[in-house]
Design a protein around this motif. Structure first.
Motif, PDB file in Angstrom:
ATOM      1  N   ILE A  17       0.824  -1.207   0.000  1.00  0.00           N
ATOM      2  CA  ILE A  17       0.000   0.000   0.000  1.00  0.00           C
ATOM      3  C   ILE A  17       0.857   1.255   0.000  1.00  0.00           C
ATOM      4  CG2 ILE A  17      -0.203   0.150   2.518  1.00  0.00           C
ATOM      5  CD1 ILE A  17      -3.082   1.116   2.095  1.00  0.00           C
ATOM      6  N   ARG A  18       2.074   1.135   0.542  1.00  0.00           N
ATOM      7  CA  ARG A  18       2.941   2.326   0.601  1.00  0.00           C
ATOM      8  C   ARG A  18       3.298   2.854  -0.777  1.00  0.00           C
ATOM      9  NH1 ARG A  18       6.631  -1.893   1.505  1.00  0.00           N
ATOM     10  NH2 ARG A  18       8.527  -1.789   0.216  1.00  0.00           N
ATOM     11  N   ILE A  24       0.425   5.355  -1.666  1.00  0.00           N
ATOM     12  CA  ILE A  24       0.202   6.484  -0.760  1.00  0.00           C
ATOM     13  C   ILE A  24       1.153   7.609  -1.121  1.00  0.00           C
ATOM     14  CG2 ILE A  24       0.260   7.283   1.627  1.00  0.00           C
ATOM     15  CD1 ILE A  24      -0.398   4.475   2.527  1.00  0.00           C
ATOM     16  N   THR A  25       0.609   8.783  -1.343  1.00  0.00           N
ATOM     17  CA  THR A  25       1.418   9.934  -1.731  1.00  0.00           C
ATOM     18  C   THR A  25       1.462  10.959  -0.600  1.00  0.00           C
ATOM     19  OG1 THR A  25      -0.449  11.163  -2.658  1.00  0.00           O
ATOM     20  CG2 THR A  25       0.675   9.591  -4.115  1.00  0.00           C
ATOM     21  N   ILE A  26       2.254  11.986  -0.803  1.00  0.00           N
ATOM     22  CA  ILE A  26       2.382  13.026   0.220  1.00  0.00           C
ATOM     23  C   ILE A  26       1.044  13.696   0.504  1.00  0.00           C
ATOM     24  CG2 ILE A  26       3.046  14.758  -1.514  1.00  0.00           C
ATOM     25  CD1 ILE A  26       4.796  16.051   0.670  1.00  0.00           C
ATOM     26  N   SER A  27       0.221  13.863  -0.531  1.00  0.00           N
ATOM     27  CA  SER A  27      -1.089  14.499  -0.326  1.00  0.00           C
ATOM     28  C   SER A  27      -2.008  13.620   0.519  1.00  0.00           C
ATOM     29  CB  SER A  27      -1.749  14.803  -1.674  1.00  0.00           C
ATOM     30  OG  SER A  27      -1.936  13.621  -2.430  1.00  0.00           O
ATOM     31  N   ASP A  28      -1.822  12.297   0.442  1.00  0.00           N
ATOM     32  CA  ASP A  28      -2.636  11.382   1.252  1.00  0.00           C
ATOM     33  C   ASP A  28      -2.300  11.501   2.735  1.00  0.00           C
ATOM     34  OD1 ASP A  28      -3.875  10.379  -1.053  1.00  0.00           O
ATOM     35  OD2 ASP A  28      -2.270   8.917  -1.367  1.00  0.00           O
ATOM     36  N   TYR A  29      -1.044  11.797   3.030  1.00  0.00           N
ATOM     37  CA  TYR A  29      -0.663  12.003   4.424  1.00  0.00           C
ATOM     38  C   TYR A  29      -1.297  13.284   4.964  1.00  0.00           C
ATOM     39  CZ  TYR A  29       2.748   8.233   4.019  1.00  0.00           C
ATOM     40  OH  TYR A  29       3.343   7.008   3.848  1.00  0.00           O
ATOM     41  N   PHE A  57      -7.298   6.705  -5.387  1.00  0.00           N
ATOM     42  CA  PHE A  57      -7.061   6.334  -3.990  1.00  0.00           C
ATOM     43  C   PHE A  57      -7.198   7.559  -3.092  1.00  0.00           C
ATOM     44  CE2 PHE A  57      -4.201   6.024  -0.341  1.00  0.00           C
ATOM     45  CZ  PHE A  57      -4.591   4.825   0.226  1.00  0.00           C
ATOM     46  N   GLY A  58      -6.601   8.658  -3.518  1.00  0.00           N
ATOM     47  CA  GLY A  58      -6.677   9.884  -2.730  1.00  0.00           C
ATOM     48  C   GLY A  58      -8.090  10.404  -2.610  1.00  0.00           C
TER      49      GLY A  58
END
Length: 216
Positions: free
Chosen positions: A4-5, A8-13, A57-58
């Motif tokens: 999953i990593r 996952i992008t910076i915007s998702d964090y 995803f986001g």
């Protein structure tokens, strides 16, 4: 093991901070965390566009976070502070309408919001709750009972929920001056000065009601 990593992008964090703040609002019974969630709800989209990390995803993650921060959190706080059967019903209606609103948003592709956006719905509900909590003694001194206050707040909660699933259109991006005023109001709300933010929220809701561009 943790593939999953890779998606996952910076915007998702940034989006994840939104849901964390929503949970904090519930745990600490503090409306300010909802106000802060609005900042990160707007920021994640900005970061995604600037870093070219917009993804399905986001979008899914954003909706999930929004239903917690702007659906569950304000609905729970409404019931927590105005503990009554009216508040319970209003909380449930607001939450369900918010979920419907997010689901509809996910399948539409329009240049404006159809129905009151759930962050705006959460914002004005939180402001209304804070208003009656902070000015309760003044209101009671005018002969208005606690029961009447509970009924009024609950009715408003239902109205905001219905506005979210309505066909009333709202602008996605207000002009820069309004955004500036809104930003300053958000900062003030972090220090307990919520009245300017309340004025912004009320103006936005009324703007949609009287703009008269309902979707056919």
């Amino acid at each position: 093991m943790f593939k999953i990593r890779k998606i996952i992008t910076i915007s998702d964090y940034v989006t994840a901070i939104n849901i964390i703040l929503g949970l904090c609002a519930i745990i600490f019974h503090d409306f300010r965390f909802i106000y802060a969630s609005i900042v990160f709800d707007a920021l994640d989209g900005f970061v995604a566009r600037k870093t070219n990390t917009v993804s399905d995803f986001g979008a899914e993650l954003d909706s999930i976070c929004d239903v917690v921060s702007f659906g569950v959190a304000p609905a729970y706080l409404l019931y927590y502070y105005f503990n009554s059967p009216y508040a319970l019903v209003a909380s449930l209606i607001f939450l369900v309408c918010g979920a419907f609103r997010l689901a509809r948003f996910g399948v539409l592709d329009v240049k404006y919001f159809i129905g009151l956006p759930i962050p705006a719905g959460a914002l004005i509900l939180a402001i209304i709750c804070e208003f009656f909590i902070n000015y309760n003694n003044y209101i009671v001194n005018y002969g208005i009972s606690e029961n009447i206050i509970n009924i009024v707040v609950s009715i408003l909660g239902v109205i905001f929920g219905v506005l979210m699933i309505s066909d009333i259109s709202y602008p996605k991006y207000p002009n820069k001056i309004m955004m500036g005023i809104f930003g300053v109001s958000l900062i003030l709300s972090m220090f307990g000065i919520f009245e300017p933010l309340g004025i912004c929220a009320v103006c936005y809701v009324i703007y949609g009601l009287f703009k008269n561009e309902n979707v056919q």
